[in-house]
Motif scaffolding. Structure first.
Motif, PDB file in Angstrom:
ATOM      1  N   UNK A  46      38.086  28.374  26.970  1.00 44.43           N
ATOM      2  CA  UNK A  46      38.646  27.832  28.207  1.00 44.43           C
ATOM      3  C   UNK A  46      38.864  28.934  29.238  1.00 44.43           C
ATOM      4  N   UNK A  47      39.389  30.068  28.794  1.00 40.51           N
ATOM      5  CA  UNK A  47      39.674  31.124  29.760  1.00 40.51           C
ATOM      6  C   UNK A  47      38.382  31.693  30.340  1.00 40.51           C
ATOM      7  N   UNK A  48      37.310  31.672  29.566  1.00 41.56           N
ATOM      8  CA  UNK A  48      36.022  32.122  30.091  1.00 41.56           C
ATOM      9  C   UNK A  48      35.539  31.179  31.193  1.00 41.56           C
ATOM     10  N   UNK A  49      35.679  29.874  30.974  1.00 42.20           N
ATOM     11  CA  UNK A  49      35.260  28.897  31.989  1.00 42.20           C
ATOM     12  C   UNK A  49      36.123  29.013  33.246  1.00 42.20           C
ATOM     13  N   UNK A  50      37.418  29.166  33.053  1.00 39.80           N
ATOM     14  CA  UNK A  50      38.320  29.286  34.193  1.00 39.80           C
ATOM     15  C   UNK A  50      38.034  30.562  34.983  1.00 39.80           C
ATOM     16  N   UNK A  51      37.735  31.630  34.279  1.00 41.26           N
ATOM     17  CA  UNK A  51      37.402  32.889  34.946  1.00 41.26           C
ATOM     18  C   UNK A  51      36.170  32.716  35.824  1.00 41.26           C
ATOM     19  N   UNK A  52      35.141  32.083  35.310  1.00 39.57           N
ATOM     20  CA  UNK A  52      33.928  31.875  36.084  1.00 39.57           C
ATOM     21  C   UNK A  52      34.190  30.988  37.296  1.00 39.57           C
ATOM     22  N   UNK A  53      35.060  29.991  37.124  1.00 34.04           N
ATOM     23  CA  UNK A  53      35.349  29.088  38.252  1.00 34.04           C
ATOM     24  C   UNK A  53      36.201  29.790  39.306  1.00 34.04           C
ATOM     25  N   UNK A  54      37.103  30.680  38.878  1.00 34.54           N
ATOM     26  CA  UNK A  54      37.873  31.453  39.846  1.00 34.54           C
ATOM     27  C   UNK A  54      36.968  32.376  40.653  1.00 34.54           C
ATOM     28  N   UNK A  55      36.004  33.007  39.974  1.00 29.87           N
ATOM     29  CA  UNK A  55      35.047  33.863  40.678  1.00 29.87           C
ATOM     30  C   UNK A  55      34.257  33.050  41.704  1.00 29.87           C
ATOM     31  N   UNK A  56      33.876  31.842  41.322  1.00 30.12           N
ATOM     32  CA  UNK A  56      33.135  30.983  42.244  1.00 30.12           C
ATOM     33  C   UNK A  56      33.991  30.622  43.451  1.00 30.12           C
ATOM     34  N   UNK A  57      35.275  30.336  43.214  1.00 26.59           N
ATOM     35  CA  UNK A  57      36.176  29.976  44.305  1.00 26.59           C
ATOM     36  C   UNK A  57      36.305  31.105  45.317  1.00 26.59           C
ATOM     37  N   UNK A  58      36.580  32.317  44.847  1.00 25.33           N
ATOM     38  CA  UNK A  58      36.771  33.425  45.788  1.00 25.33           C
ATOM     39  C   UNK A  58      35.465  33.801  46.478  1.00 25.33           C
ATOM     40  N   UNK A  59      34.331  33.608  45.797  1.00 26.74           N
ATOM     41  CA  UNK A  59      33.045  33.876  46.441  1.00 26.74           C
ATOM     42  C   UNK A  59      32.746  32.846  47.524  1.00 26.74           C
ATOM     43  N   UNK A  60      33.194  31.613  47.306  1.00 23.42           N
ATOM     44  CA  UNK A  60      32.944  30.560  48.283  1.00 23.42           C
ATOM     45  C   UNK A  60      33.849  30.701  49.497  1.00 23.42           C
TER      46      UNK A  60
END
Length: 487
Positions: free
Chosen positions: A182-196
């Motif tokens: 779960x933390x791996x998925x959340x980490x990737x989604x956080x990276x996507x958010x800040x990149x967007x």
């Protein structure tokens, strides 16, 4: 001073004091009118930008499959008892009490410094069997921490006794592996958010000592370099393991069969908005809002057209086309040229990305007079009298502003970072108020050595593609450390 440092000392810089003034001038927030450390009044344009950010974060968290909760901000002090060995309740908590309560040595509750204590107290009562797991949730929180005026001096909007719009998420799993997945998925989604957004970050592992590391096994921090010479933490992710669940006895089963849950948490906050505004500010310090953050991307200012029905129809048609394309547009009618000029100055000062001045016709035989104005570059762009063509020109202009603003953010963040291969290079860069990335072996001794320089701290470590000699020991290391002043 090394040549790399010399090359980067002449870049655009905006001190936090000046940034605070510019935020007020842009109608975003007013800091200091309420005499509480860090208290600021969020002004109408600031409320609109903040709610736009909230929309983006909430949509991202919903995509992560997190359920939204809303916990109280005043909780009983008993919520903090499992952390009594880590938390100085006399200095670390803000009590709710009347003067009579204080005289009688009692309080009515505590303002939450984070959400994890009340959430953990809730989960202790909620979790009785593995079938009730996982719990994956977030909330829009406010943090209350006893910050003195001296502690927050010079930190502007980035430090306050009351911190609003902390979007914190918490997850509770029955097994370690599902928590790690779960933390791996959340980490990737956080990276996507800040990149967007977009917002540059140095993402790395926090040093595993200090800052209540007893409450997590490891932590990832996202730090954004600012033109003022500091880094600000704009997001974080903590793998708590069973550290918190054992303290609060969150689990299922009884006796020897008792199993404590595996937990993680993290956050992203309104600091992302302020950090991006700081990075998109123009050379003169005035603010320019990125189209993705702007609650209003296009402002159409039109002279009142009581007798020009066809022009009103054209404006409404243009408005409908832009909204259909997903653009956030506002149409304002002005009674005369003076009112239009004042509105233009107001929206330009706010940094709304694109302004359209629609003057209409003086006489029926005249051509329509329309101006398109980019506030980021203070330039006019071509504007057609044809509605379809004008809509395309607006789209193209906004796309260009988006590209230019994103490039500016990345360029200015990169300009704040110096890559150092020696202690002297690192010290010179820190003295020049730069953030430093350098090969450093991840040891407590090296972190303590950086602290003795009194020019910043060792913020985090990340892995590089190649090894390099540690600037302290000379030993080969794959680790790269971020050294910086940090808010």
């Amino acid at each position: 001073m090394s040549s790399d440092v010399q090359k980067t000392t002449q870049t655009h810089g905006l001190g936090l004091g000046e940034f605070t003034l510019r935020l007020k001038q842009a109608g975003i927030c007013d800091l200091g009118v309420v005499q509480v450390p860090g208290a600021n009044v969020l002004l109408p344009w600031g409320v609109a930008l903040s709610e736009r950010l909230v929309t983006l974060i909430r949509a991202s968290f919903n995509e992560m499959g997190l359920d939204e909760y809303a916990y109280p901000q005043v909780v009983p002090e008993v919520c903090f008892e499992p952390m009594a060995d880590l938390l100085d309740s006399q200095r670390g908590l803000l009590q709710i009490a009347t003067r009579l309560d204080m005289e009688q040595g009692r309080s009515r509750g505590v303002l939450t410094p984070t959400g994890e204590q009340v959430i953990a107290s809730h989960w202790r009562q909620l979790v009785h069997q593995s079938e009730s797991l996982p719990i994956r949730m977030f909330q829009r929180a406010r943090y209350f921490r006893p910050v003195s005026s001296a502690d927050r001096s010079g930190k502007g909007v980035f430090a306050a006794l009351e911190a609003a719009d902390i979007f914190e998420f918490h997850c509770c799993h029955p097994l370690k592996q599902t928590a790690l997945d779960d933390i791996q998925k959340l980490h990737q989604r956080l990276l996507k958010l800040v990149n967007e957004l977009p917002l540059p970050q140095f993402v790395g592992i926090r040093p595993p000592w200090g800052n209540h590391s007893e409450l997590y096994e490891w932590a990832l921090g996202g730090d954004t370099p600012l033109p003022s010479g500091e880094c600000v933490q704009t997001s974080a992710l903590y793998f708590q393991g069973q550290q918190l669940s054992r303290r609060y006895d969150i689990g299922f089963g009884k006796g020897e069969q008792r199993q404590h849950t595996w937990q993680l948490d993290g956050f992203v906050s309104r600091r992302t908005m302020y950090a991006q505004l700081c990075l998109t500010a123009k050379q003169d310090g005035s603010l320019s809002v990125h189209p993705r953050l702007a609650s209003t991307q296009i402002v159409i200012l039109a002279r009142s057209l009581e007798q020009a029905h066809d022009e009103r129809q054209q404006l409404q048609l243009l408005l409908g086309q832009l909204k259909a394309q997903g653009r956030r547009v506002l149409l304002e009618y002005c009674v005369d040229a003076k009112a239009l000029t004042n509105k233009f100055k107001q929206w330009k000062g706010r940094g709304a990305p694109l302004l359209m001045l629609y003057f209409g016709r003086r006489h029926p035989q005249d051509q329509l007079r329309i101006r398109l104005y980019r506030t980021d570059s203070d330039q006019e762009v071509g504007a057609s009298a044809d509605t379809d063509m004008l809509a395309r020109q607006v789209e193209n202009a906004l796309d260009d502003i988006d590209d230019d603003a994103s490039e500016t953010i990345l360029r200015r963040a990169r300009a704040q970072i110096v890559f150092a291969s020696s202690i002297d290079d690192a010290r010179d860069a820190l003295a020049a108020r730069k953030s430093v990335v350098a090969p450093v072996c991840p040891t407590r001794e090296n972190a303590q050595e950086v602290a003795t320089w009194k020019m910043g701290e060792l913020c985090s470590f990340a892995a590089a593609e190649n090894s390099a000699p540690c600037i302290f020991s000379g030993r080969p290391t794959w680790a790269r450390a971020l050294l910086s002043r940090r808010i």
